[in-house]
Scaffold this motif. Sequence first.
Motif, PDB file in Angstrom:
ATOM      1  N   ASN A  28       0.856  -1.233   0.067  1.00 20.19           N
ATOM      2  CA  ASN A  28       0.046   0.055   0.051  1.00 20.19           C
ATOM      3  C   ASN A  28       0.782   1.185  -0.212  1.00 20.19           C
ATOM      4  N   ASN A  29       2.170   0.992   0.219  1.00 19.72           N
ATOM      5  CA  ASN A  29       2.955   2.188   0.222  1.00 19.72           C
ATOM      6  C   ASN A  29       3.055   2.669  -1.110  1.00 19.72           C
ATOM      7  N   LYS A  30       2.882   1.889  -1.939  1.00 19.05           N
ATOM      8  CA  LYS A  30       2.925   2.249  -3.662  1.00 19.05           C
ATOM      9  C   LYS A  30       1.879   3.533  -3.781  1.00 19.05           C
ATOM     10  N   VAL A  31       0.886   3.631  -3.136  1.00 21.92           N
ATOM     11  CA  VAL A  31      -0.212   4.711  -3.382  1.00 21.92           C
ATOM     12  C   VAL A  31       0.198   5.952  -2.682  1.00 21.92           C
ATOM     13  N   SER A  32       0.566   5.735  -1.354  1.00 24.39           N
ATOM     14  CA  SER A  32       0.953   6.782  -0.392  1.00 24.39           C
ATOM     15  C   SER A  32       1.684   6.370   0.712  1.00 24.39           C
ATOM     16  N   TYR A  33       2.494   6.845   1.511  1.00 26.01           N
ATOM     17  CA  TYR A  33       3.331   6.637   2.535  1.00 26.01           C
ATOM     18  C   TYR A  33       2.218   6.342   3.695  1.00 26.01           C
ATOM     19  N   LYS A  34       1.218   7.382   3.807  1.00 25.88           N
ATOM     20  CA  LYS A  34       0.282   7.208   4.801  1.00 25.88           C
ATOM     21  C   LYS A  34      -0.706   5.968   4.775  1.00 25.88           C
ATOM     22  N   ASP A  35      -1.080   5.607   3.384  1.00 19.74           N
ATOM     23  CA  ASP A  35      -1.579   4.497   3.343  1.00 19.74           C
ATOM     24  C   ASP A  35      -0.972   3.178   3.806  1.00 19.74           C
ATOM     25  N   GLY A  36       0.334   3.265   3.434  1.00 19.37           N
ATOM     26  CA  GLY A  36       1.273   2.069   3.696  1.00 19.37           C
ATOM     27  C   GLY A  36       1.421   1.989   5.128  1.00 19.37           C
ATOM     28  N   VAL A  37       1.535   3.154   5.952  1.00 21.56           N
ATOM     29  CA  VAL A  37       1.513   2.881   7.244  1.00 21.56           C
ATOM     30  C   VAL A  37       0.277   2.677   8.070  1.00 21.56           C
ATOM     31  N   VAL A  38      -0.748   3.097   7.759  1.00 17.51           N
ATOM     32  CA  VAL A  38      -2.159   2.729   8.233  1.00 17.51           C
ATOM     33  C   VAL A  38      -2.418   1.393   8.059  1.00 17.51           C
ATOM     34  N   SER A  39      -2.360   1.044   6.839  1.00 19.08           N
ATOM     35  CA  SER A  39      -2.690  -0.429   6.430  1.00 19.08           C
ATOM     36  C   SER A  39      -1.670  -1.412   7.221  1.00 19.08           C
ATOM     37  N   GLY A  40      -0.526  -0.944   6.978  1.00 13.01           N
ATOM     38  CA  GLY A  40       0.576  -1.877   7.890  1.00 13.01           C
ATOM     39  C   GLY A  40       0.234  -2.225   9.260  1.00 13.01           C
ATOM     40  N   ILE A  41       0.106  -1.006   9.795  1.00 18.64           N
ATOM     41  CA  ILE A  41      -0.409  -1.120  11.464  1.00 18.64           C
ATOM     42  C   ILE A  41      -1.418  -1.970  11.509  1.00 18.64           C
ATOM     43  N   LEU A  42      -2.671  -1.655  10.769  1.00 18.51           N
ATOM     44  CA  LEU A  42      -3.712  -2.440  10.721  1.00 18.51           C
ATOM     45  C   LEU A  42      -3.666  -3.999  10.524  1.00 18.51           C
ATOM     46  N   GLN A  43      -2.815  -4.201   9.580  1.00 20.31           N
ATOM     47  CA  GLN A  43      -2.689  -5.889   9.184  1.00 20.31           C
ATOM     48  C   GLN A  43      -1.801  -6.322  10.134  1.00 20.31           C
ATOM     49  N   GLY A  44      -0.772  -5.572  10.630  1.00 19.49           N
ATOM     50  CA  GLY A  44       0.074  -6.325  11.515  1.00 19.49           C
ATOM     51  C   GLY A  44      -0.822  -6.586  13.190  1.00 19.49           C
ATOM     52  N   ILE A  45      -1.500  -5.676  13.642  1.00 20.98           N
ATOM     53  CA  ILE A  45      -2.327  -5.762  14.642  1.00 20.98           C
ATOM     54  C   ILE A  45      -3.251  -6.994  14.267  1.00 20.98           C
ATOM     55  N   SER A  46      -4.099  -7.005  13.264  1.00 20.57           N
ATOM     56  CA  SER A  46      -4.918  -7.989  12.627  1.00 20.57           C
ATOM     57  C   SER A  46      -4.266  -9.378  12.696  1.00 20.57           C
ATOM     58  N   SER A  47      -3.061  -9.472  12.120  1.00 16.45           N
ATOM     59  CA  SER A  47      -2.436 -10.766  12.001  1.00 16.45           C
ATOM     60  C   SER A  47      -1.952 -11.370  13.326  1.00 16.45           C
ATOM     61  N   ALA A  48      -1.546 -10.318  14.096  1.00 20.74           N
ATOM     62  CA  ALA A  48      -1.044 -10.918  15.678  1.00 20.74           C
ATOM     63  C   ALA A  48      -2.375 -11.542  16.320  1.00 20.74           C
ATOM     64  N   PHE A  49      -3.705 -10.798  16.076  1.00 19.26           N
ATOM     65  CA  PHE A  49      -4.697 -11.364  16.844  1.00 19.26           C
ATOM     66  C   PHE A  49      -5.209 -12.754  16.054  1.00 19.26           C
ATOM     67  N   VAL A  50      -5.302 -12.529  14.793  1.00 19.80           N
ATOM     68  CA  VAL A  50      -5.659 -13.902  14.041  1.00 19.80           C
ATOM     69  C   VAL A  50      -4.904 -15.002  14.472  1.00 19.80           C
ATOM     70  N   THR A  51      -3.461 -14.861  14.360  1.00 17.19           N
ATOM     71  CA  THR A  51      -2.657 -15.793  14.845  1.00 17.19           C
ATOM     72  C   THR A  51      -2.841 -16.320  16.235  1.00 17.19           C
ATOM     73  N   LEU A  52      -3.205 -15.615  17.238  1.00 13.69           N
ATOM     74  CA  LEU A  52      -3.373 -15.927  18.780  1.00 13.69           C
ATOM     75  C   LEU A  52      -5.021 -16.710  18.641  1.00 13.69           C
ATOM     76  N   MET A  53      -5.828 -16.274  17.609  1.00 16.34           N
ATOM     77  CA  MET A  53      -7.296 -17.028  17.827  1.00 16.34           C
ATOM     78  C   MET A  53      -7.251 -18.120  16.972  1.00 16.34           C
ATOM     79  N   LEU A  54      -6.579 -18.232  15.929  1.00 13.73           N
ATOM     80  CA  LEU A  54      -7.038 -19.124  14.898  1.00 13.73           C
ATOM     81  C   LEU A  54      -7.003 -20.705  15.376  1.00 13.73           C
ATOM     82  N   VAL A  55      -6.126 -20.928  16.377  1.00 20.22           N
ATOM     83  CA  VAL A  55      -6.258 -22.406  17.006  1.00 20.22           C
ATOM     84  C   VAL A  55      -7.625 -22.509  17.887  1.00 20.22           C
TER      85      VAL A  55
END
Length: 124
Positions: A28-55
Amino acid sequence: MNKTSLRYKLVSSLGAFALWGGWSFYINNKVSYKDGVVSGILQGISSAFVTLMLVYLVTFYANQFTRKQMKITLTPVLSVTTTGLLVVFAHLLVGTPSIFWTVFPMIITGYFFSLFTVLAITRE
């Protein structure tokens, strides 16, 4: 490191945060730096949560079916659909430009993780 230990879960979640958050930033940084940061933080938090909850989610769905074939077939699909829809919805809310490419690799990885987990559960 035991796969059920708190340390293992935390290391796995931090790894998911870094890997998928970094991937989202890259895409998403290809569109804008802000989009990259926001989506990166959201995806990082989501992925951490999903990893904990998937089992837990795989175990829950697997216990809903009595036939082994139904467990193996439907549990990974339901688990990934549940978590994937939540993550996609969150990205829609923050306006992530490239939602498909942001979540697609995580969903594929989550599917195979869920499949291997349900196979391990049904073998016992």
